[in-house]
Design an enzyme around this catalytic site. Structure first.
Site, PDB file in Angstrom:
ATOM      1  N   GLU A  15       0.202  -8.066  -7.830  1.00  0.00           N
ATOM      2  CA  GLU A  15       0.322  -8.451  -6.416  1.00  0.00           C
ATOM      3  C   GLU A  15       0.755  -7.260  -5.560  1.00  0.00           C
ATOM      4  OE1 GLU A  15      -0.435 -10.889  -3.512  1.00  0.00           O
ATOM      5  OE2 GLU A  15      -0.444 -11.763  -5.507  1.00  0.00           O
ATOM      6  N   GLU A  22      -4.542  -3.063   0.154  1.00  0.00           N
ATOM      7  CA  GLU A  22      -4.843  -3.610   1.479  1.00  0.00           C
ATOM      8  C   GLU A  22      -4.224  -2.782   2.590  1.00  0.00           C
ATOM      9  OE1 GLU A  22      -3.718  -7.710   1.473  1.00  0.00           O
ATOM     10  OE2 GLU A  22      -5.498  -8.309   0.348  1.00  0.00           O
TER      11      GLU A  22
END
Length: 69
Positions: A15, A22
């Protein structure tokens, strides 16, 4: 059996890596583009893959604990 305790932190690592991907992609190209979408989708897929592996392992542990053949 030490590798058992390493599966849950692996989800957090995946994660975190997805978030890093991103953020970097957003810094490099703030506008929408197809390569940006692909990079983000691959990061999400990595997290999905790790979650699936964790689920399969949890199922294995449950079935082994219940002595289900």
């Amino acid at each position: 059996m030490a590798w058992i305790r390493q599966l849950h932190p692996l989800i957090l690592v995946a994660e975190a890596l997805k978030t890093v991907i991103e953020e970097i992609v957003n810094l490099v190209t703030p506008e929408w583009s197809l390569p940006t979408k692909h990079a983000k989708d691959l990061g999400s897929f990595a997290v999905f893959y790790v979650l699936c592996l964790n689920g399969i392992f949890a199922l294995f542990v449950i079935l082994t604990t219940l002595n289900w053949n």
